[in-house]
Design an enzyme around this catalytic site. Structure first.
Site, PDB file in Angstrom:
ATOM      1  N   GLU A 152      34.077  -9.588  53.738  1.00 20.35           N
ATOM      2  CA  GLU A 152      32.875  -9.628  54.580  1.00 20.35           C
ATOM      3  C   GLU A 152      33.235  -9.690  56.071  1.00 20.35           C
ATOM      4  OE1 GLU A 152      29.478 -11.485  51.672  1.00 20.35           O
ATOM      5  OE2 GLU A 152      30.507 -12.894  53.010  1.00 20.35           O
ATOM      6  N   GLU A 262      29.499  -7.806  45.717  1.00 20.61           N
ATOM      7  CA  GLU A 262      28.998  -9.159  45.483  1.00 20.61           C
ATOM      8  C   GLU A 262      27.481  -9.101  45.342  1.00 20.61           C
ATOM      9  OE1 GLU A 262      30.109 -12.284  48.164  1.00 20.61           O
ATOM     10  OE2 GLU A 262      32.113 -11.474  48.515  1.00 20.61           O
TER      11      GLU A 262
END
Length: 350
Positions: A152, A262
């Site tokens: 991320e 995710e």
């Protein structure tokens, strides 16, 4: 003539299935050390990886930390987990956090002993690290399907040198990390991924890729996949419609396959911090709701050219059922019985 035509269409229908029907089970060894034993849908104790593969999961994501204080998620930990994953017949996706702890948009702390003042030193350290990780897997005869250079990283990686105040540094780091993977001894070079959060936000995705590629220090040929996180409980703007637009634009602009790496859906969320997206409000907070959500998400991903897959984040982390969200329980396991929920069967249909 009707019957041959119908039969010839069947392979086309099956080819629409996702390439990666995955789950992140990084916490598995920690949970087992705490005394947790998972049970399949028949109530029988069984290794989690076997439960998952028997219900259609074909790939496992593992987070890797550099030098954690207690050894959690370090290289040795991940080798133990990966051996089990490979033995169960699933592919392995290594999510390199490039930190000694959690790395996400709010924190990208450089590992202990790595440079925080000189970018050339740091890029060399990163190259050697990704090379070492991959070579260690090669030495242990473990194949690796995907390696993500960071986790991320919309706010950068390896702070402070890799903050978004200097995209050229970010580009150099990604280039160096990618080449550590490419130069490794793994028989088949893993697919190299860049992973950003807020997959539904095309503006965020576009700005990052446009800016980092414009530096010239990261080449389009340095990476193979674009990964995104997609959590519906962090923003009312995180609609499936927005996600489809974003993924479509990402693929068409940068000509790379896309993966949702995710995601979660709750079985219990009595007091959500944010309103759920408008096109998801009809889905219940339940095991049936998890199935419906993942089926709808799969439709979005499959509808994008080179939309390759979905990974459910930590479906069995019983000691952390909320998974960092304001929802009470996002697991595919009953926290009281350690038995998997019926929703685990959804992977067979994705």
């Amino acid at each position: 003539m009707i019957y041959p035509l119908l039969l010839s269409a069947l392979p086309l229908l099956s080819s629409a299935a996702l390439t990666y029907r995955g789950a992140d089970i990084s916490s598995l060894l920690i949970e087992e050390d705490a005394g947790i034993s998972y049970k399949n849908l028949n109530g029988e104790t069984q290794a989690l990886e076997d439960i998952l593969v028997n219900n259609g999961v074909n790939s496992i994501r593992q987070r890797v930390w550099v030098d954690p204080s207690d050894g959690s998620y370090d290289l040795d930990y991940n080798l133990k987990l990966a051996k089990r994953v490979q033995a169960a017949g699933m592919s392995i996706y290594l999510d390199l956090h490039l930190s000694d702890t959690w790395a996400d948009p709010s924190d990208q702390t450089t590992p202990t002993g790595w440079s925080t003042t000189d970018i050339d030193t740091l890029t060399w350290q990163l190259y050697n690290y990704t090379l070492e990780v991959c070579n260690t897997f090669a030495e242990n005869d473990i194949d690796v399907e995907i390696v993500s250079i960071g986790n991320e990283i919309s706010s950068g990686l390896l702070w402070p040198l890799g903050k978004t105040s200097n995209y050229d540094n970010i580009a150099k780091l990604l280039h160096s990390g990618a080449w550590g993977v490419k130069d490794s001894d793994l028989t088949t070079t893993p697919k190299i991924m860049i992973h950003l959060d807020n997959g539904w936000d095309w503006d965020e995705q576009e700005y990052f890729y446009k800016t980092v590629l414009a530096t010239g220090s990261l080449l389009s040929t340095d990476f193979d996949l674009m990964g995104v996180s997609y959590y519906p409980f962090y923003s009312s703007e995180a609609t499936l419609s927005s996600l489809k637009t974003s993924l479509t634009n990402m693929q068409s602009n940068y000509d790379k396959p896309v993966v949702v790496v995710e995601t979660n859906w709750p079985v219990s969320c009595p007091d959500p911090e944010y309103s759920f997206p408008s096109d998801l409000t009809s889905i219940p907070f339940s095991a049936a709701g998890q199935e419906e959500f993942l089926e709808k998400l799969a439709e979005v991903v499959e509808g994008v050219t080179d939309g390759l897959g979905i990974y459910y984040w930590e479906p069995a982390w019983i000691d952390n059922a909320g998974l960092g969200s304001s929802c009470a329980d996002n697991l595919m396991v009953d926290v009281n019985t350690d038995e998997v929920l019926e929703s685990v069967t959804v992977f067979e249909d994705l």
